[in-house]
Design an enzyme around this catalytic site. Structure first.
Site, short mmCIF file in Angstrom:
data_model
loop_
_atom_site.label_atom_id
_atom_site.label_comp_id
_atom_site.label_asym_id
_atom_site.label_seq_id
_atom_site.Cartn_x
_atom_site.Cartn_y
_atom_site.Cartn_z
N CYS A 133 0.83 -1.20 0.00
CA CYS A 133 0.00 0.00 0.00
C CYS A 133 0.87 1.26 0.00
O CYS A 133 1.40 1.65 1.04
CB CYS A 133 -0.94 0.00 1.20
SG CYS A 133 -2.02 1.45 1.28
N CYS A 136 -0.60 4.11 2.08
CA CYS A 136 -0.49 3.88 3.53
C CYS A 136 0.92 4.19 4.03
O CYS A 136 1.09 4.80 5.09
CB CYS A 136 -0.80 2.42 3.87
SG CYS A 136 -2.38 1.81 3.28
N ASP A 137 1.92 3.75 3.27
CA ASP A 137 3.28 3.74 3.79
C ASP A 137 4.27 4.62 3.02
O ASP A 137 5.41 4.78 3.45
CB ASP A 137 3.81 2.30 3.79
CG ASP A 137 2.96 1.38 4.65
OD1 ASP A 137 2.48 1.85 5.70
OD2 ASP A 137 2.76 0.21 4.28
#
Length: 313
Positions: A133, A136-137
């Site tokens: 992701c 996300c990261d």
């Protein structure tokens, strides 16, 4: 007794809930343990959803959907469904807390999950430098170098997203051509801080308790390249989330294909009356938000007709 149970809260499940409730079914529950929205909420940029212009994230696209559905009476039960079975005309919804719900019809929209690439160190370092992701990261690697593994639309789109944050992105693909849309490929080729590495595959990601330190990449001739990066993002396809359809004897509730996808007709009907499947888990799914939403609408309209016939004829 539910008129319709919807399993899954992504674009297919939410649209099914909207159409089922607005179309007249009085008791409709969507079972989704997490927040509704589905896998698309992890996408950094959506530019092909009809009527939505400009850059928008998957999260921003999906935020209004639950409220719209709930306006017409859709209920959300935040619990995991472990199994769906059928006795006579009644479906049994088995939940993780041991309780049961019963329904006249079921629409399964459990989608798919990112697949692991299978190289050494991937599992051990997952969540500590290995990710599926970018939204996300990606922020954790701002100004740093990262590697992206994959050659489809998702891999290239996320490489473009990471290129805005990171100093450099190594795009590793096992073939000599990409499977992504031509315009996306062109954008990647024109992005100066993306280095494309073709005919190569990850051999091992390595690091320590602090996280990833680098990735070993093997080319088609057996040569090994050591790329020092703190982050590796893999986008190599998805596995179908079909666990809820597995029965106690290990068989599936309805007909499936060899890839674990639900066999449906053009109306999203499965081989079991009253059971419908929509979105990424069905055969030949284009795996696009607009298509999943369309599936959900079709399945709901069919469920309305099925329940009406069941109860009134």
């Amino acid at each position: 007794m539910l008129d319709c149970a919807i399993i899954g809260g992504g674009p297919a499940g939410l649209t099914a809930g909207l159409y089922a409730t607005r179309g007249g079914l009085g008791n409709v529950v969507m079972f989704e343990k997490g927040m509704p929205g589905g896998q698309i909420t992890q996408s950094s940029e959506i530019e092909n959803y009809p009527g939505v212009t400009g850059e928008i994230s998957g999260m921003d696209l999906m935020i209004p959907w639950p409220a719209q559905c709930q306006k017409f009476g859709l209920k959300h039960d935040m619990i995991t469904v472990t199994r769906i079975s059928k006795e006579g005309d009644i479906f049994k919804i088995h939940k993780e807390d041991g309780t049961l719900s019963e329904a006249h019809s079921v629409i399964v929209c459990t989608g798919s999950s990112p697949r692991r690439a299978g190289f050494a160190g991937e599992d051990e370092l997952f969540g500590r430098g290995v990710s599926t992701c970018a939204t996300c990261d990606g922020f954790f690697y701002k100004g740093k170098e990262v590697a992206v593994v994959g050659g489809g639309d998702t891999a290239l789109e996320e490489a473009l997203y990471l290129a805005k944050l990171c100093s450099k992105v190594y795009l590793i693909h096992r073939r000599d051509t990409f499977r992504a849309a031509p315009n996306t490929v062109e954008r990647v080729k024109k992005t100066q801080n993306i280095e494309i590495i073709l005919n190569s595959k990850p051999k091992e990601v390595y690091g320590d308790n602090m996280g990833v330190a680098g990735i070993l990449v093997e080319d088609s001739k057996g040569g090994i390249r050591d790329i020092k990066v703190p982050g590796v993002f893999t986008f190599v396809g998805n596995d179908i989330n079909n666990q809820t359809l597995i029965q106690e004897d290990g068989s599936f509730l309805c007909e499936m294909n060899k890839n674990g996808e639900v066999v449906v007709d053009i109306s999203m009907k499965t081989s079991v009356k009253g059971l419908f499947a929509a979105g990424d888990m069905r055969i030949a799914a284009p795996k696009q938000v607009v298509c999943a939403a369309g599936d959900g609408a079709v399945a709901a309209l069919q469920a309305i007709a099925y329940v009406d016939e069941l109860l009134n004829h």
